[in-house]
Design an enzyme around this catalytic site. Structure first.
Site: not given
Length: 140
Positions: A5, A54, A74, A117
């Site tokens: 994550h 997260e 990003h 993005e």
């Protein structure tokens, strides 16, 4: 090696969750840690629970947030129609920092200044207004 994550710290958990819901993500699990006084909320695109973001929320606050530091790059998400998604985000008060002038890529920021993005799935779309002539707002 397996991707797990991406973790980002957030100042206002509800505002951040609302932002990621606008992108189409949904909560997949949550951990409330009374002793450590924090919440971890995992959100992922439907059908992709293995690729969550997260959101880490410290109950006692975090005076360093939101910061505009560039130490975090990003998050990137592919979407079916970048124009429709940007119109949906804009209609809900999200600033489009880098409009999808090219029919392929856009950038927005979360309430905690996390750069997101957005990439068009497949071939880029034909340039269309209002996006084609829209200027950048701020940075991403």
């Amino acid at each position: 090696m397996k991707y797990l994550h991406t973790m980002v710290r957030v100042k206002d958990l509800e505002a951040s969750m609302a932002f990621f819901r606008l992108l189409g993500l949904e909560e997949t699990r949550r951990i409330e840690n009374d002793k450590g006084r924090f919440s971890l909320v995992f959100m992922a695109a439907p059908g992709q629970p293995e690729c969550p973001v997260e959101l880490t929320y410290n109950w006692d606050g975090d005076d360093g947030l939101p910061s505009d530091s560039r130490h975090f790059g990003h998050l990137a998400y592919e979407c079916d129609n970048i124009y429709d998604l940007c119109a949906h985000l804009q209609a809900n008060g999200v600033t489009i920092n880098r409009p999808p002038r090219d029919g392929h890529m856009a950038f927005v920021r979360s309430p905690d200044n996390i750069s997101i993005e957005l990439l068009q799935k497949g071939d880029r779309l034909e340039p269309a207004e209002p996006w084609a002539s829209m200027e950048n707002t701020g940075h991403w």
